[in-house]
Write a protein that holds these residues in place. Sequence first.
Motif, PDB file in Angstrom:
ATOM      1  N   ALA A  18      -5.995  -2.162  15.503  1.00 35.00           N
ATOM      2  CA  ALA A  18      -6.607  -3.023  14.489  1.00 35.00           C
ATOM      3  C   ALA A  18      -6.677  -2.313  13.160  1.00 35.00           C
ATOM      4  CB  ALA A  18      -8.011  -3.424  14.945  1.00 35.00           C
ATOM      5  N   ILE A  19      -6.468  -3.075  12.068  1.00 41.05           N
ATOM      6  CA  ILE A  19      -6.431  -2.520  10.722  1.00 41.05           C
ATOM      7  C   ILE A  19      -7.563  -3.118   9.907  1.00 41.05           C
ATOM      8  CG2 ILE A  19      -5.053  -2.360   8.617  1.00 41.05           C
ATOM      9  CD1 ILE A  19      -2.585  -2.549  10.383  1.00 41.05           C
ATOM     10  N   ASN A  20      -8.165  -2.313   9.085  1.00 44.84           N
ATOM     11  CA  ASN A  20      -9.224  -2.791   8.200  1.00 44.84           C
ATOM     12  C   ASN A  20      -8.594  -3.715   7.164  1.00 44.84           C
ATOM     13  OD1 ASN A  20     -11.128  -3.099   6.113  1.00 44.84           O
ATOM     14  ND2 ASN A  20     -12.105  -1.156   6.665  1.00 44.84           N
ATOM     15  N   ILE A  21      -8.758  -5.029   7.348  1.00 40.80           N
ATOM     16  CA  ILE A  21      -8.104  -6.009   6.485  1.00 40.80           C
ATOM     17  C   ILE A  21      -8.569  -5.876   5.043  1.00 40.80           C
ATOM     18  CG2 ILE A  21      -7.723  -8.458   6.083  1.00 40.80           C
ATOM     19  CD1 ILE A  21      -6.324  -7.360   8.534  1.00 40.80           C
ATOM     20  N   ASP A  22      -9.875  -5.680   4.842  1.00 37.91           N
ATOM     21  CA  ASP A  22     -10.405  -5.575   3.479  1.00 37.91           C
ATOM     22  C   ASP A  22      -9.764  -4.415   2.737  1.00 37.91           C
ATOM     23  OD1 ASP A  22     -12.033  -7.729   3.919  1.00 37.91           O
ATOM     24  OD2 ASP A  22     -13.741  -6.511   4.578  1.00 37.91           O
ATOM     25  N   GLU A  23      -9.568  -3.309   3.442  1.00 35.67           N
ATOM     26  CA  GLU A  23      -8.974  -2.138   2.794  1.00 35.67           C
ATOM     27  C   GLU A  23      -7.539  -2.418   2.389  1.00 35.67           C
ATOM     28  OE1 GLU A  23      -7.927   2.554   3.798  1.00 35.67           O
ATOM     29  OE2 GLU A  23      -9.209   1.388   5.146  1.00 35.67           O
ATOM     30  N   ARG A  24      -6.787  -3.117   3.260  1.00 40.22           N
ATOM     31  CA  ARG A  24      -5.391  -3.420   2.944  1.00 40.22           C
ATOM     32  C   ARG A  24      -5.304  -4.360   1.745  1.00 40.22           C
ATOM     33  NH1 ARG A  24      -1.773  -5.083   7.908  1.00 40.22           N
ATOM     34  NH2 ARG A  24      -0.201  -4.722   6.332  1.00 40.22           N
ATOM     35  N   VAL A  25      -6.146  -5.382   1.729  1.00 42.25           N
ATOM     36  CA  VAL A  25      -6.097  -6.364   0.647  1.00 42.25           C
ATOM     37  C   VAL A  25      -6.472  -5.726  -0.679  1.00 42.25           C
ATOM     38  CG1 VAL A  25      -7.149  -8.464  -0.245  1.00 42.25           C
ATOM     39  CG2 VAL A  25      -6.520  -8.332   2.172  1.00 42.25           C
ATOM     40  N   SER A  26      -7.438  -4.815  -0.680  1.00 38.66           N
ATOM     41  CA  SER A  26      -7.905  -4.219  -1.924  1.00 38.66           C
ATOM     42  C   SER A  26      -6.858  -3.335  -2.579  1.00 38.66           C
ATOM     43  CB  SER A  26      -9.178  -3.401  -1.660  1.00 38.66           C
ATOM     44  OG  SER A  26      -8.872  -2.291  -0.823  1.00 38.66           O
ATOM     45  N   THR A  27      -5.968  -2.758  -1.790  1.00 38.30           N
ATOM     46  CA  THR A  27      -4.953  -1.868  -2.348  1.00 38.30           C
ATOM     47  C   THR A  27      -3.594  -2.541  -2.482  1.00 38.30           C
ATOM     48  OG1 THR A  27      -4.435  -1.048  -0.128  1.00 38.30           O
ATOM     49  CG2 THR A  27      -6.088   0.165  -1.382  1.00 38.30           C
ATOM     50  N   ARG A  28      -3.448  -3.774  -1.973  1.00 39.37           N
ATOM     51  CA  ARG A  28      -2.132  -4.407  -1.936  1.00 39.37           C
ATOM     52  C   ARG A  28      -1.548  -4.742  -3.310  1.00 39.37           C
ATOM     53  NH1 ARG A  28      -0.230  -7.307   3.071  1.00 39.37           N
ATOM     54  NH2 ARG A  28       0.207  -5.104   3.350  1.00 39.37           N
ATOM     55  N   PRO A  29      -2.308  -5.243  -4.293  1.00 35.33           N
ATOM     56  CA  PRO A  29      -1.681  -5.580  -5.578  1.00 35.33           C
ATOM     57  C   PRO A  29      -0.960  -4.402  -6.224  1.00 35.33           C
ATOM     58  CG  PRO A  29      -3.841  -6.575  -5.447  1.00 35.33           C
ATOM     59  CD  PRO A  29      -3.724  -5.681  -4.254  1.00 35.33           C
ATOM     60  N   LEU A  30      -1.577  -3.229  -6.219  1.00 32.36           N
ATOM     61  CA  LEU A  30      -0.927  -2.061  -6.799  1.00 32.36           C
ATOM     62  C   LEU A  30       0.308  -1.678  -5.996  1.00 32.36           C
ATOM     63  CD1 LEU A  30      -0.797   0.283  -8.779  1.00 32.36           C
ATOM     64  CD2 LEU A  30      -2.388   1.539  -7.286  1.00 32.36           C
ATOM     65  N   ALA A  31       0.179  -1.660  -4.661  1.00 34.40           N
ATOM     66  CA  ALA A  31       1.315  -1.319  -3.811  1.00 34.40           C
ATOM     67  C   ALA A  31       2.453  -2.313  -3.993  1.00 34.40           C
ATOM     68  CB  ALA A  31       0.875  -1.270  -2.347  1.00 34.40           C
ATOM     69  N   ASP A  32       2.109  -3.606  -4.063  1.00 30.24           N
ATOM     70  CA  ASP A  32       3.141  -4.620  -4.260  1.00 30.24           C
ATOM     71  C   ASP A  32       3.850  -4.440  -5.591  1.00 30.24           C
ATOM     72  OD1 ASP A  32       2.458  -5.675  -1.847  1.00 30.24           O
ATOM     73  OD2 ASP A  32       1.428  -7.437  -2.630  1.00 30.24           O
ATOM     74  N   GLY A  33       3.091  -4.137  -6.623  1.00 31.00           N
ATOM     75  CA  GLY A  33       3.697  -3.928  -7.938  1.00 31.00           C
ATOM     76  C   GLY A  33       4.659  -2.752  -7.941  1.00 31.00           C
ATOM     77  N   ILE A  34       4.273  -1.671  -7.296  1.00 29.86           N
ATOM     78  CA  ILE A  34       5.153  -0.505  -7.209  1.00 29.86           C
ATOM     79  C   ILE A  34       6.425  -0.845  -6.449  1.00 29.86           C
ATOM     80  CG2 ILE A  34       5.383   1.818  -6.249  1.00 29.86           C
ATOM     81  CD1 ILE A  34       2.379   2.188  -6.760  1.00 29.86           C
ATOM     82  N   MET A  35       6.278  -1.572  -5.361  1.00 24.60           N
ATOM     83  CA  MET A  35       7.446  -1.926  -4.560  1.00 24.60           C
ATOM     84  C   MET A  35       8.401  -2.833  -5.328  1.00 24.60           C
ATOM     85  SD  MET A  35       5.562  -2.479  -0.862  1.00 24.60           S
ATOM     86  CE  MET A  35       7.017  -2.947   0.038  1.00 24.60           C
ATOM     87  N   VAL A  36       7.868  -3.761  -6.114  1.00 20.22           N
ATOM     88  CA  VAL A  36       8.723  -4.651  -6.911  1.00 20.22           C
ATOM     89  C   VAL A  36       9.489  -3.856  -7.964  1.00 20.22           C
ATOM     90  CG1 VAL A  36       8.703  -6.508  -8.615  1.00 20.22           C
ATOM     91  CG2 VAL A  36       7.366  -6.739  -6.528  1.00 20.22           C
ATOM     92  N   VAL A  37       8.818  -2.927  -8.628  1.00 22.18           N
ATOM     93  CA  VAL A  37       9.488  -2.113  -9.648  1.00 22.18           C
ATOM     94  C   VAL A  37      10.580  -1.256  -9.017  1.00 22.18           C
ATOM     95  CG1 VAL A  37       9.171  -0.222 -11.287  1.00 22.18           C
ATOM     96  CG2 VAL A  37       7.507  -2.091 -11.212  1.00 22.18           C
ATOM     97  N   VAL A  38      10.264  -0.613  -7.895  1.00 24.48           N
ATOM     98  CA  VAL A  38      11.262   0.216  -7.204  1.00 24.48           C
ATOM     99  C   VAL A  38      12.441  -0.636  -6.764  1.00 24.48           C
ATOM    100  CG1 VAL A  38      11.677   1.628  -5.155  1.00 24.48           C
ATOM    101  CG2 VAL A  38       9.582   1.949  -6.474  1.00 24.48           C
ATOM    102  N   TRP A  39      12.149  -1.820  -6.211  1.00 22.34           N
ATOM    103  CA  TRP A  39      13.217  -2.728  -5.771  1.00 22.34           C
ATOM    104  C   TRP A  39      14.154  -3.085  -6.929  1.00 22.34           C
ATOM    105  CZ3 TRP A  39      13.357  -7.848  -7.719  1.00 22.34           C
ATOM    106  CH2 TRP A  39      14.389  -8.641  -7.204  1.00 22.34           C
ATOM    107  N   ALA A  40      13.601  -3.465  -8.067  1.00 22.64           N
ATOM    108  CA  ALA A  40      14.423  -3.894  -9.201  1.00 22.64           C
ATOM    109  C   ALA A  40      15.255  -2.733  -9.742  1.00 22.64           C
ATOM    110  CB  ALA A  40      13.533  -4.472 -10.304  1.00 22.64           C
ATOM    111  N   LEU A  41      14.640  -1.571  -9.903  1.00 16.11           N
ATOM    112  CA  LEU A  41      15.353  -0.418 -10.460  1.00 16.11           C
ATOM    113  C   LEU A  41      16.490   0.032  -9.545  1.00 16.11           C
ATOM    114  CD1 LEU A  41      12.397   1.717 -11.905  1.00 16.11           C
ATOM    115  CD2 LEU A  41      14.044   0.309 -13.170  1.00 16.11           C
ATOM    116  N   LEU A  42      16.232   0.069  -8.245  1.00 21.39           N
ATOM    117  CA  LEU A  42      17.262   0.536  -7.320  1.00 21.39           C
ATOM    118  C   LEU A  42      18.399  -0.465  -7.184  1.00 21.39           C
ATOM    119  CD1 LEU A  42      15.153   2.185  -4.471  1.00 21.39           C
ATOM    120  CD2 LEU A  42      16.368   3.296  -6.351  1.00 21.39           C
ATOM    121  N   ALA A  43      18.088  -1.765  -7.216  1.00 20.05           N
ATOM    122  CA  ALA A  43      19.140  -2.779  -7.145  1.00 20.05           C
ATOM    123  C   ALA A  43      20.054  -2.695  -8.365  1.00 20.05           C
ATOM    124  CB  ALA A  43      18.526  -4.171  -7.021  1.00 20.05           C
ATOM    125  N   LEU A  44      19.464  -2.554  -9.556  1.00 23.34           N
ATOM    126  CA  LEU A  44      20.271  -2.415 -10.775  1.00 23.34           C
ATOM    127  C   LEU A  44      21.062  -1.113 -10.769  1.00 23.34           C
ATOM    128  CD1 LEU A  44      17.753  -3.728 -13.467  1.00 23.34           C
ATOM    129  CD2 LEU A  44      19.856  -4.850 -12.701  1.00 23.34           C
TER     130      LEU A  44
END
Length: 348
Positions: A18-44
């Motif tokens: 089991a995972i602490n859902i609140d902890e995952r949700v609280s950190t997800r926006p920053l993690a998602d943003g980093i992943m999107v930037v990495v995805w775009a830069l590496l694809a280009l």
Amino acid sequence: MIAAPSLTEPAPVDQSEAINIDERVSTRPLADGIMVVVWALLALAAGRLQFGYSSDYVEYLLYYESIPYTLSFTDTRFEPGFHFLAWIYRNWLGVSLGVLVSSIAAFSLAVKFLLFRKYLSHPLLAVILYVVLFYPIHEYTQYRAAASLSMGYWAIHLLLARRYAWAGLLFVLAFCFHYSSILLALVGIGGLVFRDRRIVPILLGVLLAGATVLDRFRFLLQDILGQLNPLSASYLDNKAKIEGVSLLSFNNLLLIAALGCYFVAGYQSRSRYHALFLTLTLASLLPIALLPDAPVIAQRSKEVLFIAVIFLACRSRLEWRDLPGFGFVALMTALLGYLWVAGGIIFA
């Protein structure tokens, strides 16, 4: 009516992890943003050759520029799915090879990153491991394999969710982009049929049987692969005279040590997810053991299954019992990342 497979719906979590859902949700926006930037830069970067020329780029460029206007699957050695896509980009869209490469890299990385985000407790760690271990040899070099394996591992997760029709469709599409993905389907299905501790003696039995009849196995494999890809025979004959691979190489010993730690930590019985990806990772060593004199085939076959180690290492929250295995995976990642640079795979 069958609903389309989704990569973004909430993932079922095993009760044993089991995972602490609140902890995952609280950190997800920053993690998602980093992943999107990495995805775009590496694809280009893949399409613009930002990290130097890949070892296969010239071959792909010659192929792409020679694609005729009339669609035919008899005048190319590449798989039909990739050839059809390249034909569309070349003749319908009229764009350069770089646009095709960036499109494939964007799709491949997006699928894998979304799988990391949905199924793993540490998606950013998984992204780092993938970028170092596999981006240089897949999205940046072996474009067909990158697209194929993204669909293949998506299919594996659909198998776990018992969405067999969509999994089968994705396996077929993966096969149409790179024939080696059939290994992923075979081992993935086998790993679900023979679960937990039973898979270990089964894989070891295959290894011993293959070793005792290696010559017959090799000729049979050459006949099968020769029908799929005309280069397979030369790979098996090692006409490039590439130094053989070995289970005793330092990077493989690190992988074996990581697997040993995961067995001690009980991953084989922790959950269906852990058991399956432990099986896939263990099976990645079989081509190295069975085909040491055909290093190209052995290494590329290993790479098909080897991606599973990322899902295995980052699935659970890193507790004390998980750290030894993850430590060996991190050391192996650092070593192979160095070898990709030193060998001119990337930054050439």
